[in-house]
Structures are given as C-alpha cells and as structure tokens.
Design a protein around this motif. Structure first.
Motif, PDB file in Angstrom:
ATOM      1  N   TRP A 137       0.831  -1.198   0.000  1.00  0.00           N
ATOM      2  CA  TRP A 137       0.000   0.000   0.000  1.00  0.00           C
ATOM      3  C   TRP A 137       0.864   1.245   0.000  1.00  0.00           C
ATOM      4  O   TRP A 137       2.066   1.216   0.244  1.00  0.00           O
ATOM      5  CB  TRP A 137      -0.934   0.004   1.199  1.00  0.00           C
ATOM      6  CG  TRP A 137      -0.324   0.450   2.502  1.00  0.00           C
ATOM      7  CD1 TRP A 137      -0.288   1.714   3.011  1.00  0.00           C
ATOM      8  CD2 TRP A 137       0.348  -0.370   3.466  1.00  0.00           C
ATOM      9  NE1 TRP A 137       0.345   1.750   4.218  1.00  0.00           N
ATOM     10  CE2 TRP A 137       0.752   0.467   4.523  1.00  0.00           C
ATOM     11  CE3 TRP A 137       0.640  -1.726   3.533  1.00  0.00           C
ATOM     12  CZ2 TRP A 137       1.434  -0.003   5.627  1.00  0.00           C
ATOM     13  CZ3 TRP A 137       1.327  -2.211   4.633  1.00  0.00           C
ATOM     14  CH2 TRP A 137       1.714  -1.354   5.668  1.00  0.00           C
ATOM     15  N   ARG A 138       0.215   2.361  -0.303  1.00  0.00           N
ATOM     16  CA  ARG A 138       0.849   3.687  -0.236  1.00  0.00           C
ATOM     17  C   ARG A 138      -0.093   4.598   0.518  1.00  0.00           C
ATOM     18  O   ARG A 138      -1.320   4.377   0.520  1.00  0.00           O
ATOM     19  CB  ARG A 138       1.145   4.218  -1.639  1.00  0.00           C
ATOM     20  CG  ARG A 138      -0.078   4.412  -2.509  1.00  0.00           C
ATOM     21  CD  ARG A 138       0.290   4.878  -3.908  1.00  0.00           C
ATOM     22  NE  ARG A 138       0.826   3.788  -4.717  1.00  0.00           N
ATOM     23  CZ  ARG A 138       1.470   3.971  -5.857  1.00  0.00           C
ATOM     24  NH1 ARG A 138       1.664   5.193  -6.312  1.00  0.00           N
ATOM     25  NH2 ARG A 138       1.915   2.950  -6.546  1.00  0.00           N
ATOM     26  N   GLU A 139       0.443   5.603   1.169  1.00  0.00           N
ATOM     27  CA  GLU A 139      -0.403   6.493   1.963  1.00  0.00           C
ATOM     28  C   GLU A 139       0.031   7.936   1.778  1.00  0.00           C
ATOM     29  O   GLU A 139       1.185   8.227   1.447  1.00  0.00           O
ATOM     30  CB  GLU A 139      -0.379   6.091   3.441  1.00  0.00           C
ATOM     31  CG  GLU A 139       0.991   5.936   4.035  1.00  0.00           C
ATOM     32  CD  GLU A 139       0.954   5.235   5.377  1.00  0.00           C
ATOM     33  OE1 GLU A 139      -0.076   5.321   6.077  1.00  0.00           O
ATOM     34  OE2 GLU A 139       1.947   4.589   5.738  1.00  0.00           O
ATOM     35  N   ARG A 140      -0.919   8.826   2.004  1.00  0.00           N
ATOM     36  CA  ARG A 140      -0.676  10.248   1.782  1.00  0.00           C
ATOM     37  C   ARG A 140      -1.581  11.050   2.704  1.00  0.00           C
ATOM     38  O   ARG A 140      -2.746  10.713   2.878  1.00  0.00           O
ATOM     39  CB  ARG A 140      -0.968  10.595   0.317  1.00  0.00           C
ATOM     40  CG  ARG A 140      -0.550  11.986  -0.117  1.00  0.00           C
ATOM     41  CD  ARG A 140      -0.852  12.231  -1.580  1.00  0.00           C
ATOM     42  NE  ARG A 140      -0.282  11.217  -2.461  1.00  0.00           N
ATOM     43  CZ  ARG A 140      -0.334  11.266  -3.781  1.00  0.00           C
ATOM     44  NH1 ARG A 140      -0.946  12.276  -4.386  1.00  0.00           N
ATOM     45  NH2 ARG A 140       0.198  10.311  -4.514  1.00  0.00           N
ATOM     46  N   LEU A 198      -9.759   4.432   3.030  1.00  0.00           N
ATOM     47  CA  LEU A 198      -9.162   3.310   2.305  1.00  0.00           C
ATOM     48  C   LEU A 198      -9.701   3.296   0.883  1.00  0.00           C
ATOM     49  O   LEU A 198     -10.922   3.281   0.673  1.00  0.00           O
ATOM     50  CB  LEU A 198      -9.475   1.977   2.982  1.00  0.00           C
ATOM     51  CG  LEU A 198      -8.772   0.771   2.361  1.00  0.00           C
ATOM     52  CD1 LEU A 198      -7.278   0.783   2.685  1.00  0.00           C
ATOM     53  CD2 LEU A 198      -9.404  -0.539   2.824  1.00  0.00           C
ATOM     54  N   LEU A 199      -8.792   3.281  -0.095  1.00  0.00           N
ATOM     55  CA  LEU A 199      -9.152   3.330  -1.510  1.00  0.00           C
ATOM     56  C   LEU A 199      -8.958   1.945  -2.125  1.00  0.00           C
ATOM     57  O   LEU A 199      -7.858   1.392  -2.088  1.00  0.00           O
ATOM     58  CB  LEU A 199      -8.278   4.370  -2.219  1.00  0.00           C
ATOM     59  CG  LEU A 199      -8.348   5.782  -1.611  1.00  0.00           C
ATOM     60  CD1 LEU A 199      -7.311   6.692  -2.255  1.00  0.00           C
ATOM     61  CD2 LEU A 199      -9.744   6.357  -1.754  1.00  0.00           C
ATOM     62  N   TYR A 233      -4.200   0.781  -1.746  1.00  0.00           N
ATOM     63  CA  TYR A 233      -3.443  -0.470  -1.746  1.00  0.00           C
ATOM     64  C   TYR A 233      -3.676  -1.254  -3.027  1.00  0.00           C
ATOM     65  O   TYR A 233      -4.672  -1.058  -3.733  1.00  0.00           O
ATOM     66  CB  TYR A 233      -3.800  -1.312  -0.519  1.00  0.00           C
ATOM     67  CG  TYR A 233      -5.157  -1.998  -0.554  1.00  0.00           C
ATOM     68  CD1 TYR A 233      -5.265  -3.362  -0.797  1.00  0.00           C
ATOM     69  CD2 TYR A 233      -6.325  -1.281  -0.318  1.00  0.00           C
ATOM     70  CE1 TYR A 233      -6.501  -3.999  -0.800  1.00  0.00           C
ATOM     71  CE2 TYR A 233      -7.562  -1.904  -0.323  1.00  0.00           C
ATOM     72  CZ  TYR A 233      -7.643  -3.265  -0.567  1.00  0.00           C
ATOM     73  OH  TYR A 233      -8.868  -3.889  -0.584  1.00  0.00           O
ATOM     74  N   ASP A 234      -2.720  -2.115  -3.322  1.00  0.00           N
ATOM     75  CA  ASP A 234      -2.856  -3.057  -4.430  1.00  0.00           C
ATOM     76  C   ASP A 234      -3.556  -4.304  -3.901  1.00  0.00           C
ATOM     77  O   ASP A 234      -3.040  -4.972  -2.994  1.00  0.00           O
ATOM     78  CB  ASP A 234      -1.484  -3.448  -4.996  1.00  0.00           C
ATOM     79  CG  ASP A 234      -0.755  -2.288  -5.652  1.00  0.00           C
ATOM     80  OD1 ASP A 234      -1.434  -1.366  -6.144  1.00  0.00           O
ATOM     81  OD2 ASP A 234       0.489  -2.308  -5.682  1.00  0.00           O
ATOM     82  N   CYS A 269     -13.661   3.634   0.145  1.00  0.00           N
ATOM     83  CA  CYS A 269     -14.029   4.185  -1.160  1.00  0.00           C
ATOM     84  C   CYS A 269     -13.560   3.209  -2.220  1.00  0.00           C
ATOM     85  O   CYS A 269     -12.352   2.997  -2.389  1.00  0.00           O
ATOM     86  CB  CYS A 269     -13.384   5.553  -1.341  1.00  0.00           C
ATOM     87  SG  CYS A 269     -13.696   6.330  -2.946  1.00  0.00           S
ATOM     88  N   GLY A 270     -14.488   2.581  -2.919  1.00  0.00           N
ATOM     89  CA  GLY A 270     -14.134   1.575  -3.911  1.00  0.00           C
ATOM     90  C   GLY A 270     -14.762   1.866  -5.252  1.00  0.00           C
ATOM     91  O   GLY A 270     -15.835   2.471  -5.335  1.00  0.00           O
TER      92      GLY A 270
END
Length: 263
Positions: free
Chosen positions: A13-16, A23-24, A51-52, A92-93
């Motif tokens: 995952w990456r975060e900002r 969560l995306l 995240y992937d 959020c998907g």
C-alpha cells in the motif's frame, strides 16, 4: 511501498496526508496508482491509504491463484484498516472495489465509518443481468484456450457484464491486466457469486454514497440506481467527469463526497 502479510499474501500500500483514514479500493485491471488524483485531493484533509489488492501491482497472490471471492477481498481490506488506520475508515471503492467496500459496510461495520461506492458492479440487482452474464460467458468460451485472447476480449469492452466499463480505464492502468492476466481471470464474475445479505442493505448503519457519471455504462447505471433504492443511509450522486472513470476524471468532486460521508 510497505507490505502487510494477510492470510498468505503480501499486501502493498501507499499512503498520503494526515487526518481521518480513507481506504481506496481499486477495480479489476488496475493498481493503487489509479487513485493518485483522488489521494492528492484527499490529502489536505484525510489520511488516504491506497493499496494493491491481492494479485495486483506490488501485492502477491496465492500459489495457483485461480479464484477469489468478495469476502476474501474484503477481509484483506479489513486487515489493512486494522493495521494502518488506527480506527474505522471511510472505504471508497470503484467497480469491483465498490462491491468489496459494500461488503465491508455490511459485514465489517466495526472497521467502517462510511462508504463511497463508485460504479459498483452489482449487476445481479438488474433484470438484464442473467442474460448479459450468459452472453459474456459464451464470449469467454470462444476465446478460451488462449489467455491473451481472453484478456484482449476483456480490455476491449466486449464483456459488458463480466467487465462493465473496463474499456474506459486509462491505458496506463489497463496495462496491469496484461501484467497479471491470472488476476483478471480469478476475478471475472465474482460479484455474481457474492452472497449479498439483502436484508442488511435496508439496515446499514453507516452513511454512504453511490456514485456514477454521465459516462457510466447503462448496466452500471441501472445497478447503481437499484442499490441506492435499497441501501439505508445512501445517497445517489452523479459527478461531472470529463475523463472516465469518475474517480480519475472528477477527483475533486469525489473527494467532496468522501468528506460528506466522513463522520
């Protein structure tokens, strides 16, 4: 990208940003990179975690990965929320990710503060779904025997029920499908097999929004309308997206919707 071991796979995952967690959850034939415009728009107010999903990008997949389920996918997401968010998150998907977010909302509300469901692929809510799915499966059978042929058919948009809207995916993102064809095949049609708890739709206790755009394919429009009519505490939202899909072309509008469902 950091990774988390979840039930036999490594989730990257990456975060900002800082603030309340969001969560995306990306669609099929994509990676967490598809969320970059939205993550940037959210970062001034939220802690955006993209995240992937298993089998995509920097995440791994099980040996002999042939099939997954909505429940398996949502448990991956729940584990990531518990490990990184520090509390319930807005989920959020998009596409299949929207179905995963909905499953979290209904089954794991302990980790969910709210939900934004972008073009969720819930075609079983539409009267035309059975016929459309049957036609798509026939197209898959014709292409079967050559994995690349199946991926070509999928990316071309020729599977409007098994891959609704995928032809609108940005080319740089759609390349993920060619990199991980097994993951495409593992996910084809899994929303139709989801044991959707219909009674829970009417008793959902978290705010949510079902998001579409003018460019949303008709089958997805119909599914979104049907879901919005059944899901408690849900609002239907249409964004102005000059470039599909909505979370890419209307990131600022979607970020505003996230703010609305966030407690």
């Amino acid at each position: 990208m950091p990774t988390l071991e979840v039930r036999g796979v490594e989730i990257a995952w990456r975060e900002r940003g800082q603030g309340a967690p969001v969560l995306l959850i990306h669609e099929t034939a994509a990676t967490s990179a598809v969320w970059d415009p939205l993550a940037e728009a959210l970062a001034t107010e939220f802690h955006a975690i993209a995240y992937d999903r298993r089998g995509w990008g920097g995440s791994s997949e099980p040996d002999d990965y042939r099939r997954t389920t909505i429940e398996e996918q949502s448990e991956d997401a729940a584990a990531l929320i518990e490990a990184t968010a520090g509390g319930p998150a807005v989920v959020c998907g998009a596409g299949l990710g929207g179905v995963i977010a909905l499953d979290l909302l209904l089954r794991r509300s302990d980790v969910v503060a709210g939900a934004v469901l972008i073009e969720p692929t819930l075609l079983q809510l539409t009267p035309l779904a059975t016929e459309a799915l049957s036609e798509d499966r026939h197209r898959i059978e014709i292409a079967a025997g050559n994995r690349e042929n199946v991926i070509d058919v999928f990316l071309s948009g020729a599977l409007p029920a098994l891959g609704p809207g995928v032809a609108r995916t940005p080319e740089a993102t759609a390349a993920a499908a060619r990199d991980r064809p097994g993951s495409v095949l593992a996910e084809l049609g899994i929303p139709a097999g989801w044991r959707m708890p219909l009674p829970r739709l009417e008793s959902a206790d978290r705010p949510s929004a079902v998001v579409t755009a003018a460019s949303t394919p008709p089958l997805l429009q119909e599914a979104a309308q049907a879901l919005g009519a059944r899901l408690a505490q849900a609002s239907a939202r249409e964004v102005s997206s000059p470039q599909p899909p909505p979370h890419v072309g209307a990131a600022a509008e979607v970020a505003s919707i996230v703010s609305e469902v966030s407690p």
